[in-house]
Design an enzyme around this catalytic site. Structure first.
Site, PDB file in Angstrom:
ATOM      1  N   ASP A 171       0.875  -1.168   0.000  1.00 37.06           N
ATOM      2  CA  ASP A 171       0.000   0.000   0.000  1.00 37.06           C
ATOM      3  C   ASP A 171       0.916   1.224   0.000  1.00 37.06           C
ATOM      4  O   ASP A 171       1.595   1.512   0.978  1.00 37.06           O
ATOM      5  CB  ASP A 171      -0.906  -0.037   1.239  1.00 37.06           C
ATOM      6  CG  ASP A 171      -1.900   1.133   1.282  1.00 37.06           C
ATOM      7  OD1 ASP A 171      -1.611   2.185   0.678  1.00 37.06           O
ATOM      8  OD2 ASP A 171      -2.944   0.987   1.935  1.00 37.06           O
ATOM      9  N   LYS A 196      -5.793  10.417  -1.625  1.00 33.86           N
ATOM     10  CA  LYS A 196      -4.780  11.146  -0.888  1.00 33.86           C
ATOM     11  C   LYS A 196      -3.889  11.944  -1.869  1.00 33.86           C
ATOM     12  O   LYS A 196      -4.401  12.783  -2.578  1.00 33.86           O
ATOM     13  CB  LYS A 196      -3.994  10.177  -0.015  1.00 33.86           C
ATOM     14  CG  LYS A 196      -4.879   9.132   0.717  1.00 33.86           C
ATOM     15  CD  LYS A 196      -5.821   9.749   1.728  1.00 33.86           C
ATOM     16  CE  LYS A 196      -6.938   8.810   2.199  1.00 33.86           C
ATOM     17  NZ  LYS A 196      -6.542   7.518   2.728  1.00 33.86           N
TER      18      LYS A 196
HETATM   19  C1  LIG Z   1      -7.146   6.215   3.034  1.00 38.06           C
HETATM   20  C2  LIG Z   1      -6.351   4.977   2.953  1.00 38.06           C
HETATM   21  C3  LIG Z   1      -6.886   3.782   2.469  1.00 38.06           C
HETATM   22  C4  LIG Z   1      -8.358   3.646   2.074  1.00 38.06           C
HETATM   23  O1  LIG Z   1      -8.687   4.468   1.018  1.00 38.06           O
HETATM   24  P1  LIG Z   1     -10.146   5.120   0.767  1.00 38.06           P
HETATM   25  O2  LIG Z   1      -9.937   5.891  -0.486  1.00 38.06           O
HETATM   26  O3  LIG Z   1     -10.461   5.959   1.956  1.00 38.06           O
HETATM   27  O4  LIG Z   1     -11.125   4.005   0.628  1.00 38.06           O
HETATM   28  C5  LIG Z   1      -6.063   2.667   2.392  1.00 38.06           C
HETATM   29  N1  LIG Z   1      -4.773   2.720   2.790  1.00 38.06           N
HETATM   30  C6  LIG Z   1      -4.231   3.853   3.285  1.00 38.06           C
HETATM   31  C7  LIG Z   1      -2.805   3.842   3.711  1.00 38.06           C
HETATM   32  C8  LIG Z   1      -4.988   5.011   3.385  1.00 38.06           C
HETATM   33  O5  LIG Z   1      -4.447   6.124   3.892  1.00 38.06           O
END
Ligand SMILES: *Cc1c(COP(=O)(O)O)cnc(C)c1O
Length: 397
Positions: A171, A196
């Site tokens: 991730d 993000k």
């Molecule tokens: C926000 C986030 C997610 C999930 O993403 P969404 O767009 O809110 O569904 C997954 N992993 C990390 C590290 C995040 O910051």
């Protein structure tokens, strides 16, 4: 270490319109596409399966992550869900004990339902990770830097340790491909919450999965259509627009972060700072090796507890009290009561999430304003007991 392809990000879909020569890519909202004739579908038939606007984003992200291909999903969580479709029933998943809350919730619920077996481990502890890998997991989930303590793990070393039999997934949300490209470090799949840094304007919730091989791309593409989690064309277009400026936004995020750190390090109200760029951070050497920069997320502990935190956040005007991260605007978050509120107090203590811990997502505003704001808040947060009038006063007076 490879360098981010700035030109590919800026030029995603530019000058691709054959019909009218539109410079920026058209938005294809149509849910369906006419067949040329019986038995003669065109490239696209139905928008859940494929959409020209969404494909531009998928191709650009794949290029930036050095992937063979990818899928753009409706949310970051649906990207996580998509990856899990590749696993057989009851497969073992090894995930970090401090992974993203939504990922933790998904994996632990699947574990409780008996769909998967999940082990949460401290991946910076070599003997723990070796013990888990001996159980022959199907998938190794990696998240680095972690949230909210910015713990860093060695992606290359973990992928080597896991070996070719294990599906290795990173991730990469906290850094974006501008600062880290996990496939070059040994990952098979990269997951993003494009909500993000990639979109970067806090106006789209979206995700993506990028795959190292054409075979994996084909599998995730099949599953994305099957379970119906592909992103909307409009969200894709907005995200393409955000992506074009990722590297220039990131430069400003990083420059601001460096100056804010220098300020925080000198402030007497600060007890401890968590940031991989600091020499005393346990992950500093690894971050230096595998990341292009240390990022624009940081957390710190202030002297005092909940009351001081409350006073600080109420005295800030340029750091909005909100979850999420990576947008142009600065945000402040109190992990213990916000992003990590679902964790029991005991689990929070174990993960090092204290009541006096504050997380910042440093935005791209004028840095002097941000520092003045923090200074105002920090200078007042040590006042006890906190008076209501102090809390309400958000001006810099
Ligand atoms: C926000 C986030 C997610 C999930 O993403 P969404 O767009 O809110 O569904 C997954 N992993 C990390 C590290 C995040 O910051």
């Amino acid at each position: 270490m490879t360098i981010f392809n700035e030109t590919a990000a800026v030029r995603a879909g530019i000058d691709c319109d054959q019909q009218h020569g539109a410079v920026t890519p058209p938005l294809y909202l149509s849910s369906n596409y006419a067949f040329a004739d019986l038995n003669q579908p065109r490239k696209y038939d139905y928008s859940r399966s494929g959409n020209p606007t969404r494909d531009i984003l998928a191709e650009a992200l794949a290029e930036l992550e050095q992937a063979a291909g990818g899928v753009v999903t409706s949310t970051g969580m649906s990207a996580v869900l998509l990856v899990m479709q590749l696993l057989p029933k009851e497969a073992l998943v090894i995930a970090p004990h401090d992974c993203y809350g939504g990922t933790f919730r998904l994996l632990s619920t699947f574990h409780e339902k008996g769909l998967l077996q999940v082990e949460f481990v401290d991946q910076s502890n070599l003997s723990d990770i070796q013990r888990s890998l001996k159980k022959k997991p199907a998938l190794l989930w990696i998240e680095t830097p972690s949230n909210p303590l910015l713990r860093v793990v060695d992606v290359h070393a973990l992928c080597e340790l896991a070996g070719p039999e294990v599906l290795k997934v990173v991730d990469n949300t906290f850094l974006s491909p501008a600062l880290q490209q996990p496939i070059t470090l040994g990952a098979d799949l990269v997951v993003h919450s494009t909500t993000k840094y990639i979109n970067g304007h806090s106006d789209v919730v979206g995700g993506a999965v990028l795959a190292k091989t054409a075979e994996l791309t084909e599998q995730i593409t099949w599953w994305a259509n099957c379970i119906g989690i592909t992103a909307s064309p409009f969200d894709s277009l907005l995200t393409i627009r955000g992506l074009r400026t990722l590297h220039v936004r990131m430069k400003q995020h990083l420059a601001n972060t460096e100056q804010i750190l220098a300020f925080l390090q000198k402030h007497p109200a600060i007890e401890k700072i968590h940031y991989p760029g600091l020499n005393n951070h346990p992950g500093h050497a690894i971050a230096k090796k595998q990341q292009q920069h240390y990022g624009a997320m940081l957390s710190f502990e202030i002297k005092g507890g909940f009351d001081e935190v409350k006073s600080l956040v109420n005295n800030l005007k340029y750091f909005t009290l909100a979850e999420s991260l990576g947008g142009v605007e600065s945000l402040v978050c109190h992990p213990a009561t916000m992003t990590h509120a679902a964790m029991a107090a005991e689990a929070q203590a174990k993960a090092g999430i204290k009541a006096n811990l504050i997380r910042l997502s440093v935005g791209i505003e004028q840095v002097d304003d941000l520092i003045a704001d923090l200074e105002y808040g920090l200078n007042r947060c040590q006042i006890r007991p906190i008076k209501k009038s102090v809390i309400k006063d958000r001006s810099h007076g």
